[in-house]
Design an enzyme around this catalytic site. Structure first.
Site, mmCIF file in Angstrom:
data_model
loop_
_atom_site.group_PDB
_atom_site.id
_atom_site.type_symbol
_atom_site.label_atom_id
_atom_site.label_comp_id
_atom_site.label_asym_id
_atom_site.label_seq_id
_atom_site.Cartn_x
_atom_site.Cartn_y
_atom_site.Cartn_z
ATOM 1 N N HIS A 1 0.820 -1.180 0.068
ATOM 2 C CA HIS A 1 -0.155 0.078 0.163
ATOM 3 C C HIS A 1 0.799 1.194 -0.009
ATOM 4 O O HIS A 1 2.036 1.300 0.481
ATOM 5 C CB HIS A 1 -0.937 -0.189 1.396
ATOM 6 N N ASP B 1 2.249 2.005 3.444
ATOM 7 C CA ASP B 1 3.109 1.028 3.860
ATOM 8 C C ASP B 1 4.502 1.706 3.591
ATOM 9 O O ASP B 1 5.414 1.330 4.475
ATOM 10 C CB ASP B 1 2.964 -0.323 3.158
#
Length: 438
Positions: free
Chosen positions: A102, A105
């Protein structure tokens, strides 16, 4: 990072059944040819960034247990770079061909969307540099549209069009970074695209908003020349009470309604399947039957718990039936096996990450080889062909081909001597047959 994180320093390799206690593959021989392709090219393993590198080990009753060094500090970008160093070392040690992430992330959110995008692009530069000298490639990227409080009422389905707009900006950045890094797919998971109560929810409006949002993503994918599919990930609930991407059947209906079947496929997860009251096998088989199968998030849930435990996949019989379904229809194209799985809260040694992935990769390889053997022997396909052989005959083809009316069929059924008899489904025989392979 200057300090060594993992005890292991040599990439895990295939050692066979006589492997010792050190991390080694007992079943996953990446260069073994199966149906004309290397096992690595069939399975297309990917390590996920979020559970492996971002999760601190917390739960609703307690805080972090892992104490990762990149989780603490005053310079968020320095922490992100340190995390990337460990990530690519993990990819090297596991010798995996792919990873997934993501946006948040990889890079910290900033004080504005512009700052967040700048952070993401800076880390994408770092990823690009690391990938230039590494084996690993990007299976897919995605944007986190569910953690920040702005998305508590959804992103695409939010009652505020400004939040819809913010989410569009976030997805554009993540999609463009995915494209730049050579990603093979782009994922949309609607964790907050659902409702807590119908008392404050306009279902038609929210579904129309979601359909428009996905259409915008598809339009932009074509505009920038991204050739991979958009993947939607079904899940029935958690964090919302009810999510609009409930299961494969629901997603298919949504994609058909908004004319998205050409560009959007499904990323299916085992734990999400059982939360929806289905087996993993069912969801994959249905996606294949409907022509919307794309990729897998391979993990396992606990059948006794009602939430997403995201454990590493270790159930060989379950996986074998799933892989038989996939292999029988040609195998993966752009998709793969993403380990959307997290080590347990008490697994605090860094090398637990390695052991978890190695064990699950071996389970998948063992299951895949069993699936290939079943397919080669016609163990399940031959009985299936026999069960439906009447539909391959002249009358069956005529019915399905539109050459018989309801009256035609009724007249035949009323004719003299027409008395079709049932035949055994042979379920117990087939179940015991599968056990011979796994």
């Amino acid at each position: 990072m200057s300090a060594k994180f993992f005890e292991e320093s040599t990439p895990v390799a295939f050692a066979g059944q006589d492997a010792g206690p050190a991390p080694a593959f007992r079943w996953y021989d990446k260069d073994r040819l199966v149906h004309g392709r290397r096992l690595e090219d069939h399975l297309r393993f990917a390590v996920c960034y979020w559970h492996s590198l971002c999760w601190p080990g917390g739960d609703p009753f307690g805080g972090e247990t892992f104490l990762r060094p990149w989780h603490h500090g005053t310079d968020a970008m320095a922490q992100a770079r340190a995390k990337a160093d460990v990530a690519f070392e993990l990819f090297r040690l596991l010798d995996v061909p792919f990873f997934t992430f993501h946006d948040v992330d990889a890079a910290p959110e900033g004080a504005s969307l512009a700052e967040s995008v700048a952070n993401l692009n800076a880390i994408a530069d770092l990823f690009e540099a690391k990938m230039a000298s590494a084996k690993v490639r990007l299976l897919w990227g995605t944007a986190n549209l569910f953690t920040h409080r702005r998305y508590m009422a959804g992103a695409a389905t939010n009652p505020d069009p400004d939040i819809f707009t913010y989410a569009a900006g976030q997805v554009r950045a993540a999609l463009e970074v995915t494209h730049r890094l050579g990603g093979q797919n782009y994922v949309l998971w609607g964790g907050r695209e659902g409702y807590e109560t119908l008392l404050n929810t306009d279902l038609k409006r929210e579904l129309d908003q979601l359909g428009r949002f996905v259409s915008l993503v598809v339009e932009h994918k074509h505009k920038i020349g991204f050739n991979g599919p958009i993947l939607i990930e079904p899940k029935p609930k958690e964090p919302t009470k009810h999510q609009y991407d409930f299961d494969v059947a629901t997603c298919y209906g949504f994609l058909a309604r908004y004319d998205l079947l050409k560009d959007v496929k499904l990323n299916i997860e085992q734990n999400h399947a059982i939360l929806a009251g289905h087996s993993f096998h069912h969801e994959v088989a249905l996606a294949e039957a409907l022509g919307v199968f794309g990729s897998l998030d391979v993990n396992r849930g606990d059948d006794l718990l009602g939430w997403d435990t995201d454990q590493f996949a270790m159930n060989v019989p379950e996986l074998a039936l799933v892989f038989h379904e996939i292999l029988n229809r040609g195998g993966f194209t752009s998709g793969g096996l993403n380990f959307d799985a997290k080590i347990r809260r008490q697994s605090i040694d860094p090398d637990d990450l390695i052991h978890a992935h190695v064990g699950s990769m071996d389970a998948c390889a063992r299951a895949f080889l069993a699936a290939a053997d079943m397919l080669d022997a016609g163990a399940l396909t031959a009985p299936l062909d026999k069960r439906y052989e009447g539909w391959a005959g002249p009358e069956g083809r005529a019915i399905l081909g539109g050459q018989r009316s309801l009256a035609d069929l009724a007249d035949r059924a009323l004719g003299p001597g027409f008395d079709p008899q049932p035949r055994s489904g042979r379920q117990e025989y087939l179940e015991s047959l599968v056990n011979r392979y796994v």
